[in-house]
Design an enzyme around this catalytic site. Structure first.
Site, PDB file in Angstrom:
ATOM      1  CG  HIS A  14      -1.784   1.226   1.353  1.00  0.00           C
ATOM      2  ND1 HIS A  14      -3.119   1.126   1.716  1.00  0.00           N
ATOM      3  CD2 HIS A  14      -1.569   2.549   1.152  1.00  0.00           C
ATOM      4  CE1 HIS A  14      -3.653   2.335   1.723  1.00  0.00           C
ATOM      5  NE2 HIS A  14      -2.727   3.218   1.392  1.00  0.00           N
ATOM      6  CG  HIS A  16      -0.915   7.117  -1.434  1.00  0.00           C
ATOM      7  ND1 HIS A  16      -2.212   7.093  -1.891  1.00  0.00           N
ATOM      8  CD2 HIS A  16      -0.941   6.564  -0.190  1.00  0.00           C
ATOM      9  CE1 HIS A  16      -2.996   6.561  -0.962  1.00  0.00           C
ATOM     10  NE2 HIS A  16      -2.252   6.224   0.073  1.00  0.00           N
ATOM     11  CE  LYS A 100      -7.899   2.034   0.072  1.00  0.00           C
ATOM     12  NZ  LYS A 100      -6.743   2.902   0.077  1.00  0.00           N
ATOM     13  CG  HIS A 137      -9.496   4.826   3.880  1.00  0.00           C
ATOM     14  ND1 HIS A 137      -8.276   5.471   3.812  1.00  0.00           N
ATOM     15  CD2 HIS A 137     -10.152   5.379   4.932  1.00  0.00           C
ATOM     16  CE1 HIS A 137      -8.197   6.370   4.786  1.00  0.00           C
ATOM     17  NE2 HIS A 137      -9.323   6.344   5.466  1.00  0.00           N
ATOM     18  CG  HIS A 175      -4.257   2.752   6.014  1.00  0.00           C
ATOM     19  ND1 HIS A 175      -5.566   2.755   6.390  1.00  0.00           N
ATOM     20  CD2 HIS A 175      -4.197   3.376   4.821  1.00  0.00           C
ATOM     21  CE1 HIS A 175      -6.272   3.362   5.457  1.00  0.00           C
ATOM     22  NE2 HIS A 175      -5.475   3.740   4.488  1.00  0.00           N
ATOM     23  CG  ASP A 248      -1.095   5.162   3.881  1.00  0.00           C
ATOM     24  OD1 ASP A 248      -1.319   5.406   2.682  1.00  0.00           O
ATOM     25  OD2 ASP A 248      -1.743   5.674   4.817  1.00  0.00           O
TER      26      ASP A 248
HETATM   27  C1  NCD Z   1      -3.133   9.294   1.830  1.00  0.00           C
HETATM   28  C2  NCD Z   1      -2.796  10.267   0.699  1.00  0.00           C
HETATM   29  O1  NCD Z   1      -2.258  11.337   0.981  1.00  0.00           O
HETATM   30  O2  NCD Z   1      -3.056   9.921  -0.469  1.00  0.00           O
HETATM   31  N1  NCD Z   1      -3.038  10.006   3.068  1.00  0.00           N
HETATM   32  C3  NCD Z   1      -2.883   9.457   4.287  1.00  0.00           C
HETATM   33  O3  NCD Z   1      -2.913  10.201   5.260  1.00  0.00           O
HETATM   34  N2  NCD Z   1      -2.678   8.182   4.455  1.00  0.00           N
HETATM   35  C4  NCD Z   1      -4.470   8.683   1.593  1.00  0.00           C
HETATM   36  C5  NCD Z   1      -4.813   7.526   2.477  1.00  0.00           C
HETATM   37  O4  NCD Z   1      -4.263   6.430   2.359  1.00  0.00           O
HETATM   38  O5  NCD Z   1      -5.689   7.691   3.346  1.00  0.00           O
HETATM   39 ZN    ZN Z   2      -2.961   5.228   1.651  1.00  0.00          ZN
END
Ligand code: NCD
Ligand code: ZN
Length: 345
Positions: A14, A16, A100, A137, A175, A248
């Site tokens: 997981h 981004h 997701k 989520h 998460h 994450d």
């Molecule tokens: C994530 C993001 O910034 O894309 N932010 C976070 O606080 N984890 C999105 C997410 O996974 O909730």
């Molecule tokens: Zn995330």
């Protein structure tokens, strides 16, 4: 005392990457440590079709440094109007590894998320039939629910029902941040698993709110009380195949974090393994790290483990106060700290 650890190359289930110049700046950090990563689809606009996912995958692959063998795993962002045929075809063709569920407005770029979970029950039925993994989520978004209770409330309102209505559906509770979530996952059958981030193993909510507001410790779901952190550490180091690594990592520039309405997300990709390993070391569980980092995830997703290995050794990793990205500063997780492990190869 164990001073060196050689394990199968881990995967990040997981994270981004964003897109464009930021994506090109952050991909090398992950490719240094991980063989594969599940790339979350919360771009603006989100990745909702197989065609979009294929294009995004191409852009990521073009950003992988020469010599690194890194594979991005793509995810379909579910909306109220997801086409189950496109999703099933995308999975069949190997474009989509999972889909997701973002409750609408739960987190960064989730405005297009699902407004009512029961609306996508037909899609979940199709995913169950096709063996497509659902990543969740798990937070309710109602204004009247306290932000610290949103994960526990999601279990009672939605996740229990999903697990009961779709017993064969593979679900990853992403998460997790509470003892409630760890207990729920343990109580389910083998089709329900969870990812755990490094930050939720290291900090409780005081790190965000004591001694002044600390935006670089703010992510969603927010860190909870100490007893929850301890429950997560116990789950991660339990050896249970239900718990595996998902950083994450969520890059936001310093300017977007240190502002009146700061973004949620912690950028932990640069030293993710060193961060996790510190926790396993503190818990006397170094022998269980390979399962959490490299074996449980592939087993759950039905993928082979990575063929190559990595080596970490006891020694200092000095984490910089900040890094440069797109000509601006970004603050990494553990900024300014010294970690007790370093990756050597
Ligand atoms: C994530 C993001 O910034 O894309 N932010 C976070 O606080 N984890 C999105 C997410 O996974 O909730
Ligand atoms: Zn995330």
């Amino acid at each position: 005392m164990i001073n060196t650890l050689t394990i199968r190359r881990p995967d990040d289930w997981h994270l981004h990457f964003r897109d464009g110049e930021i994506m090109r700046g952050v991909v090398p950090y992950t490719a240094r440590q991980f063989g594969r990563a599940i790339v979350m689809p919360n771009l603006s606009p989100p990745v909702t079709t197989a065609a979009q996912a294929e294009e995004y995958r191409g852009r990521i692959l073009a950003a992988v440094p020469q010599g690194a063998a890194f594979t991005p795993l793509m995810i379909c962002y579910l909306t109220d109007t997801t086409d189950p045929d496109d999703l099933a075809r995308g999975a069949e063709q190997g474009v989509f590894t999972a889909a997701k569920l973002y409750p609408a407005n739960a987190t960064t770029n989730s405005a297009h998320g699902v407004s009512d979970v029961t609306r996508i029950y037909p899609v979940l039925a199709r995913m169950e039939a096709e063996g497509i993994v659902l990543c969740v989520h798990g937070e309710v978004t109602d204004r009247d629910v306290d932000v610290f209770d949103r994960e526990a409330e999601f279990i009672e309102r939605h996740l229990r029902a999903i697990a009961e209505n779709f017993p064969q559906l593979k679900v990853v509770f992403e998460h997790i941040t509470t003892a409630d979530a760890a207990t729920f996952v343990e109580s389910c059958g083998p089709n329900v698993a969870a990812t755990i981030t490094p930050q939720h193993l290291h900090i409780n909510r005081n790190a965000m709110l004591v001694g002044g507001i600390q935006p670089h410790n703010y992510c969603l779901p927010v860190a909870k009380r100490e007893r929850h952190r301890l429950a997560l550490r116990a789950a991660a180091t339990s050896g249970s195949p239900k718990f595996f690594l998902g950083t994450d990592s969520a890059p936001h520039l310093r300017s977007a974090k240190e502002t009146a309405c700061g973004c949620a997300g912690i950028f932990n990709a640069p030293f993710a393994l060193e961060s996790y390993l510190t926790v396993f070391d503190e818990e006397g569980a170094l022998d269980l790290f390979e399962g959490f980092a490299s074996l449980h995830g592939p087993a759950f997703y039905g993928l082979p483990v990575n063929a190559d290995t990595i080596t970490l050794e006891r020694g200092e990793t000095q984490v910089p106060e900040s890094l440069m990205l797109v000509g601006e500063e970004i603050v990494p997780w553990h900024a300014g700290q010294v970690l007790g492990w370093r990756m050597v190869s």
